[in-house]
Enzyme design. Structure first.
Site, short mmCIF file in Angstrom:
data_model
loop_
_atom_site.label_atom_id
_atom_site.label_comp_id
_atom_site.label_asym_id
_atom_site.label_seq_id
_atom_site.Cartn_x
_atom_site.Cartn_y
_atom_site.Cartn_z
CG ASP A 1 92.22 99.57 -29.76
OD1 ASP A 1 91.91 98.41 -30.06
OD2 ASP A 1 93.19 99.85 -29.03
CD GLU B 1 91.72 94.12 -21.98
OE1 GLU B 1 91.56 94.52 -20.80
OE2 GLU B 1 91.00 94.51 -22.92
#
Length: 280
Positions: free
Chosen positions: A9, A128
């Site tokens: 990330d 997600e």
């Protein structure tokens, strides 16, 4: 053959990690971590720009172009990719695949348009997911902050019909917790679609990883790899330009997250007769 993927990330120029996709903590240089994972036997790398939705752009091009000079495994890029030009730019920088989330939710037919232009194997759906009190799983965007109202199972079915080539499943509930992959979620998605699946969020012990691989084609791991790798990389001056290193250097963080190396994981998979790409 199962794939072991390192997920990185990214916020600005830094590798970061949080819990439930929030509370991001700077860990160091994404290029150095990616090279370390490549040398350690990773099958793929995923770069996710975690603030791209806020600025409506992906800023990973420099990181990608720097990374591909030294590693020779597939690279997937996600975050803030919204149209043909964004995808083309990421691929020109050196990405092999891209993931779509917000853009696909806002305009589902873009999946079909981009799959036809670039090939379905190039376009993946970033899913997600948060489990609500009614027991159902729902899709979220903006790094798990914004609810879409889409039930996850129905959404992946539609995405497959539109031509998506792969689905990256992130359990927001499990992300960064080391509580294990949500096997119920993975089973529901596996029963609903036929495209390759990647599980992400909550990697814990090897037994749980083995169970997860019963439903998916690949696993993406962040915390368990990062905090272990940090110990090997944290003495480099370039790794310490930004971040709460007094906290990271304490043992507290490592006691909360089980860490292991790619080699250790692959040795376990080998011992359990789970096919994977060997470390060269």
């Amino acid at each position: 053959m199962k794939r072991i993927i390192a997920r990185l990330d990214i916020k600005g120029p830094n590798l970061v990690k949080g819990i439930h996709l929030e509370g991001l903590r700077v860990l160091g240089s994404p290029e150095k971590f990616a090279k370390f994972y490549y040398d350690s036997g990773a099958d793929e790398i995923i770069f996710q720009d975690v603030v791209a939705s806020l600025y409506e752009r992906n800023s990973l091009h420099k990181i990608i172009s720097n990374t591909v000079k030294d590693i020779f495994i597939p690279i997937t890029v996600g975050g803030g990719l919204r149209n043909f030009e964004d995808i083309q730019s990421a691929l020109r920088a050196g990405a092999d695949k891209v993931t779509l989330n917000t853009a696909a939710v806002r305009k589902p037919k873009i999946i079909n348009e981009l799959s036809q232009k670039f090939g379905s194997s190039t376009i993946a759906l970033a899913l997600e997911v948060i489990k609500k009190s009614n027991g159902k799983y729902y899709a979220f965007v903006d790094n798990g902050r914004e609810e879409t109202g889409l039930e996850a199972v129905q959404w992946v079915k539609k995405a497959e019909e539109l031509g998506v080539g792969e689905i990256l499943i992130t359990s927001v509930d499990r992300d960064g917790t080391s509580e294990g992959y949500d096997l119920e979620l993975l089973e529901k998605i596996r029963e609903s679609v036929n495209v390759p699946l990647i599980a992400h969020g909550g990697a814990s012990d090897f037994e749980n990883i083995k169970d997860a691989l019963g439903y998916v084609d690949a696993i993406a791991i962040a915390s368990a790899f990062h905090y272990g790798s940090y110990k090997n990389l944290n003495n480099e001056e370039s790794q310490r330009k930004e971040g709460n290193f007094s906290f990271l250097d304490s043992k507290n963080i490592f006691n909360k997250v089980r860490t292991f190396s790619i080699r250790e994981l692959k040795e376990y998979l080998n011992d359990n007769n789970i096919s994977h790409r060997p470390i060269e």
